[in-house]
Each structure stands twice: as C-alpha cells, then as structure tokens.
Design a protein around this motif. Structure first.
Motif, PDB file in Angstrom:
ATOM      1  N   PHE A   1      10.612   8.205 -16.049  1.00  0.00           N
ATOM      2  CA  PHE A   1      10.856   6.732 -15.793  1.00  0.00           C
ATOM      3  C   PHE A   1      11.066   7.057 -14.123  1.00  0.00           C
ATOM      4  CE2 PHE A   1      13.926   3.080 -15.255  1.00  0.00           C
ATOM      5  CZ  PHE A   1      12.522   2.077 -15.175  1.00  0.00           C
ATOM      6  N   VAL A   2      11.630   7.608 -13.393  1.00  0.00           N
ATOM      7  CA  VAL A   2      12.115   7.470 -12.391  1.00  0.00           C
ATOM      8  C   VAL A   2      10.718   7.899 -11.537  1.00  0.00           C
ATOM      9  CG1 VAL A   2      13.467   8.300 -10.506  1.00  0.00           C
ATOM     10  CG2 VAL A   2      14.406   7.930 -12.090  1.00  0.00           C
ATOM     11  N   GLY A   3      10.428   9.168 -11.897  1.00  0.00           N
ATOM     12  CA  GLY A   3       9.331   9.775 -11.371  1.00  0.00           C
ATOM     13  C   GLY A   3       8.216   8.527 -12.114  1.00  0.00           C
ATOM     14  N   GLY A   4       8.159   7.632 -12.369  1.00  0.00           N
ATOM     15  CA  GLY A   4       6.690   7.566 -12.471  1.00  0.00           C
ATOM     16  C   GLY A   4       6.912   5.398 -11.422  1.00  0.00           C
ATOM     17  N   LEU A   5       7.952   5.515 -11.659  1.00  0.00           N
ATOM     18  CA  LEU A   5       8.079   4.308 -11.007  1.00  0.00           C
ATOM     19  C   LEU A   5       7.729   4.766  -9.313  1.00  0.00           C
ATOM     20  CD1 LEU A   5      11.531   2.544 -12.122  1.00  0.00           C
ATOM     21  CD2 LEU A   5       8.959   1.452 -12.183  1.00  0.00           C
ATOM     22  N   VAL A   6       8.426   6.225  -9.297  1.00  0.00           N
ATOM     23  CA  VAL A   6       7.608   6.224  -7.570  1.00  0.00           C
ATOM     24  C   VAL A   6       6.806   6.291  -7.417  1.00  0.00           C
ATOM     25  CG1 VAL A   6       8.119   8.016  -5.430  1.00  0.00           C
ATOM     26  CG2 VAL A   6      10.535   7.281  -6.963  1.00  0.00           C
ATOM     27  N   GLY A   7       5.461   7.601  -8.172  1.00  0.00           N
ATOM     28  CA  GLY A   7       4.687   7.846  -8.295  1.00  0.00           C
ATOM     29  C   GLY A   7       3.724   6.618  -8.252  1.00  0.00           C
TER      30      GLY A   7
ATOM     31  N   GLY B   1      -8.646  -4.038   8.033  1.00  0.00           N
ATOM     32  CA  GLY B   1      -9.614  -4.812   6.978  1.00  0.00           C
ATOM     33  C   GLY B   1     -10.302  -3.697   6.064  1.00  0.00           C
ATOM     34  N   GLY B   2     -11.425  -4.637   5.347  1.00  0.00           N
ATOM     35  CA  GLY B   2     -11.842  -3.994   4.035  1.00  0.00           C
ATOM     36  C   GLY B   2     -11.082  -4.767   2.976  1.00  0.00           C
ATOM     37  N   GLU B   3     -11.553  -4.379   1.950  1.00  0.00           N
ATOM     38  CA  GLU B   3     -11.397  -4.738   0.446  1.00  0.00           C
ATOM     39  C   GLU B   3     -10.638  -3.452  -0.290  1.00  0.00           C
ATOM     40  OE1 GLU B   3     -10.639  -7.317  -2.884  1.00  0.00           O
ATOM     41  OE2 GLU B   3     -11.744  -7.416  -1.225  1.00  0.00           O
ATOM     42  N   LEU B   4      -9.159  -3.939  -0.539  1.00  0.00           N
ATOM     43  CA  LEU B   4      -7.895  -3.034  -0.941  1.00  0.00           C
ATOM     44  C   LEU B   4      -8.309  -2.633  -2.163  1.00  0.00           C
ATOM     45  CD1 LEU B   4      -4.874  -4.011   1.229  1.00  0.00           C
ATOM     46  CD2 LEU B   4      -6.686  -1.932   1.295  1.00  0.00           C
ATOM     47  N   PRO B   5      -7.733  -1.757  -3.051  1.00  0.00           N
ATOM     48  CA  PRO B   5      -7.743  -1.270  -4.827  1.00  0.00           C
ATOM     49  C   PRO B   5      -6.856  -2.340  -5.488  1.00  0.00           C
ATOM     50  CG  PRO B   5      -7.619   0.443  -3.288  1.00  0.00           C
ATOM     51  CD  PRO B   5      -7.612  -0.420  -1.987  1.00  0.00           C
ATOM     52  N   GLY B   6      -6.651  -3.493  -6.306  1.00  0.00           N
ATOM     53  CA  GLY B   6      -6.240  -3.684  -7.354  1.00  0.00           C
ATOM     54  C   GLY B   6      -5.071  -3.462  -7.279  1.00  0.00           C
ATOM     55  N   LEU B   7      -4.477  -2.778  -7.653  1.00  0.00           N
ATOM     56  CA  LEU B   7      -2.898  -1.892  -7.652  1.00  0.00           C
ATOM     57  C   LEU B   7      -2.638  -1.925  -6.371  1.00  0.00           C
ATOM     58  CD1 LEU B   7      -0.946  -0.293  -9.256  1.00  0.00           C
ATOM     59  CD2 LEU B   7      -1.881   2.269  -8.634  1.00  0.00           C
ATOM     60  N   THR B   8      -2.992  -1.317  -5.059  1.00  0.00           N
ATOM     61  CA  THR B   8      -2.710  -1.783  -3.623  1.00  0.00           C
ATOM     62  C   THR B   8      -1.774  -3.252  -3.412  1.00  0.00           C
ATOM     63  OG1 THR B   8      -3.954   0.275  -2.813  1.00  0.00           O
ATOM     64  CG2 THR B   8      -2.330  -1.387  -1.140  1.00  0.00           C
TER      65      THR B   8
ATOM     66  N   ILE C   1       4.391   3.444  -7.299  1.00  0.00           N
ATOM     67  CA  ILE C   1       3.602   3.057  -5.617  1.00  0.00           C
ATOM     68  C   ILE C   1       3.075   4.058  -4.970  1.00  0.00           C
ATOM     69  CG2 ILE C   1       5.461   2.343  -3.932  1.00  0.00           C
ATOM     70  CD1 ILE C   1       7.938   1.482  -5.789  1.00  0.00           C
ATOM     71  N   VAL C   2       3.159   5.408  -4.625  1.00  0.00           N
ATOM     72  CA  VAL C   2       3.277   6.595  -3.857  1.00  0.00           C
ATOM     73  C   VAL C   2       1.699   6.287  -4.087  1.00  0.00           C
ATOM     74  CG1 VAL C   2       2.875   8.724  -2.902  1.00  0.00           C
ATOM     75  CG2 VAL C   2       4.738   7.247  -3.193  1.00  0.00           C
ATOM     76  N   ILE C   3       1.072   6.258  -5.182  1.00  0.00           N
ATOM     77  CA  ILE C   3      -0.550   6.411  -5.736  1.00  0.00           C
ATOM     78  C   ILE C   3      -1.317   5.067  -4.972  1.00  0.00           C
ATOM     79  CG2 ILE C   3      -2.243   6.441  -7.356  1.00  0.00           C
ATOM     80  CD1 ILE C   3      -0.285   8.159  -8.469  1.00  0.00           C
ATOM     81  N   SER C   4      -0.911   3.504  -5.341  1.00  0.00           N
ATOM     82  CA  SER C   4      -0.520   2.098  -4.774  1.00  0.00           C
ATOM     83  C   SER C   4      -0.868   2.361  -2.883  1.00  0.00           C
ATOM     84  CB  SER C   4       0.120   1.504  -5.371  1.00  0.00           C
ATOM     85  OG  SER C   4       1.442   1.874  -4.747  1.00  0.00           O
ATOM     86  N   MET C   5      -0.313   3.413  -2.422  1.00  0.00           N
ATOM     87  CA  MET C   5      -0.398   3.594  -1.173  1.00  0.00           C
ATOM     88  C   MET C   5      -1.153   4.271  -0.668  1.00  0.00           C
ATOM     89  SD  MET C   5       1.327   0.944  -0.022  1.00  0.00           S
ATOM     90  CE  MET C   5       1.115  -0.739  -1.456  1.00  0.00           C
ATOM     91  N   TYR C   6      -1.374   5.172  -1.377  1.00  0.00           N
ATOM     92  CA  TYR C   6      -2.451   5.918  -1.281  1.00  0.00           C
ATOM     93  C   TYR C   6      -3.759   6.200  -0.764  1.00  0.00           C
ATOM     94  CZ  TYR C   6       0.883   8.818   1.123  1.00  0.00           C
ATOM     95  OH  TYR C   6       2.319   9.602   1.899  1.00  0.00           O
TER      96      TYR C   6
END
Length: 308
Positions: free
Chosen positions: A284-290, A106-113, A292-297
C-alpha cells in the motif's frame, strides 16, 4: 482521583446501612451492570470473596482481549498514517517543483501527471476546507456509531469485514459472551438475569438482540441452546456444548471451555492477520509513493521532444 472519590462515597453509603451492591449501582461510571449483579449475587449467597475473585478474573480476561485487539490494530494504523503523511508531503512539496519545470517547457502532459498536479493544487489551495472536512467526517462517523441505529449497522458490518477481520470480531464477541455468562451462572446470578446482563455487556448488538429471544424462550421453558442455534453468529459447536452443559448441569464449565477456545482462536487469528497485513501495508505504501513518482517521471520520457 475520580475513582478514589467514588470509593469514598461507596464507603459512606455502606456505613449508612446500604448494601455494597446498591452503593456501587449508584456509580455506573465505575461499576457496570455485570459488576453490580455479581456483587449482589455474592452478597445473597454469602460468597462475596469468591465472587469478587471471579469478577477480577473476568475483568483481566476482558482487558487481555482488548490489549490483543489494540496491538493488532496499532501496526496497520501507524503504517497507513505514515503513508498518508508521505503522500501529502510529496503532493505539497515535491510535485510543485516538477509542475513549474513542466510549465516552462510547455507541451501536453500525461493524464496521470495532470491528475496529481490537480490534486496538489487542490490541497495547497483548499487545505483549510479539506482537512477540517476530513476531521468532520471522522467525528460524524464516531458520533453515528454512538447512536442506536448507527451501532446496529456498525456491529452487523464488523461481523462481515473481509481479510478475517469479521471472523476475529465474531470470535471476540463469542469469547466475551461465553466468559460473561459463565461467570454470572457460577456466581449464582439467576439465569434470566444472567442472560439479560450478558446481552447488555456482549459488546455487539447482534448478540445483544439475540439474547432478547433467548430470554423469552427460557422464560417459556425452553433451553438456552435451542434459540441460540437459530442465530447465525453462534456456530453449531457452541450451541452443542451449551446444550451438553445444560443437560449435565455443568453449564458454567462448558461456557468457560468455549471462552478459552475462542480466546485462543482470537490470539491465533491476530498473529495470522499481522503476518498478512504487514506485506499488504508495505504494498500500500509502495503503491502510493510509486504512483506519485511515476506520474512525475512520465513526462521525462517525452522531455527531449518538449525541449526541441
């Protein structure tokens, strides 16, 4: 097998009394206008063997340029495709695991996530619309490029692309223009016909359109260089060298020098582009993956508050 059949038909036409150029002209799928015009000039001048050698050299140069461009594009296209596949894989299989975990807490998730979870749900729920839609857009763009208006816009755009891509397109078009015109002139093809064929085979609508004005100017008694100097695609060096070639009677030699120069320039530009594109694609590749990873963590930084 298809070419074998065409050559067999050309042989039959020649045996029936038709000239080689006329027989080839019946099969444009195998022999384009440049090919036919040069063969015809060789027949008229009695130098068909020399003309065919020049034609072979021209085709080899064209093929070499095409291979250079394909090799330049292969690496960035492969990396971009890999990055998109990785991103889709993470959106489909990794994000849902985190989404279920956060939903239980539960709780409010960040906008990016929330944005990444929404994108994941959209792909999972509407993949049968999204992927065919992307394919339809690509197909539509390819079809649009084949239309006259679409080709005009695309050829103009190619000359203005950033990261030196526009410069490479311009140099490639100039090299092809110079080599083709030199080959036709040295083969004895009449100058007006040479200009027309060069425009049709230049591979870029901007050059093709400029050849219409050049042809009319030459017909009215003007030089080739003067109308070319009014076209922004042709740098001053090109028009000056063509002008010198016309004045000295060595137009084909000057055009070959221009073609050699720009083919070397294309090779150098491709190597330079490759060295620039590699780190950009990695970022570009690192940015895309980064992202997604940041949004999840991001929610994990607030995990203790959610648990409490």
């Amino acid at each position: 097998p298809r070419l074998k059949k065409i050559i067999g038909q050309v042989r039959q036409d020649v045996e029936a009394g038709m000239s080689l150029s006329d027989a080839m002209e019946r099969y444009p799928v195998a022999f384009d206008r440049l090919y036919v015009a040069m063969v015809r000039a060789g027949e008229v001048g009695g130098v068909l063997d020399q003309t065919l050698n020049r034609l072979a050299a021209q085709l080899e140069k064209d093929d070499s340029l095409k291979r250079t461009i394909k090799s330049m594009m292969a690496y960035p296209v492969l990396i971009a495709a890999f990055a998109i596949m990785v991103m889709i894989g993470m959106l489909l299989f990794i994000i849902p695991i985190f989404a279920d975990m956060y939903a239980d807490l539960g709780g409010e998730l960040p906008g990016l996530t929330r944005m990444m979870m929404g994108l994941s749900n959209a792909i999972k729920g509407y993949w049968y619309i999204i992927f065919p839609g992307i394919g339809l857009i690509v197909w539509g763009f390819a079809r649009l490029k084949k239309t006259e208006q679409g080709r005009q816009h695309w050829d103009r755009l190619k000359l203005k692309l950033p990261m030196k891509l526009g410069s490479v397109s311009q140099k490639l078009a100039l090299a092809r223009f110079s080599r083709t015109l030199a080959t036709l002139v040295s083969s004895g093809v009449p100058i007006l016909q040479s200009i027309e064929i060069t425009g049709k085979t230049s591979g870029n609508w901007v050059l093709e359109e400029s050849m219409v004005d050049v042809k009319e100017s030459v017909r009215s008694g003007e030089s080739i260089a003067k109308p070319l100097s009014r076209v922004p695609v042709f740098p001053p060096m090109v028009t000056h060298m063509i002008s010198i070639g016309e004045e000295t009677g060595a137009l084909d030699s000057m055009l070959n020098k221009i073609a050699d120069f720009y083919e070397d320039e294309v090779d150098a530009a491709v190597k330079s582009l490759t060295s620039i594109i590699e780190p950009i694609m990695m970022l570009f590749v690192g940015g895309l993956v980064g992202i997604i990873v940041i949004s999840m963590y991001l929610p994990m930084f607030n995990m203790m508050n959610l648990v409490q």
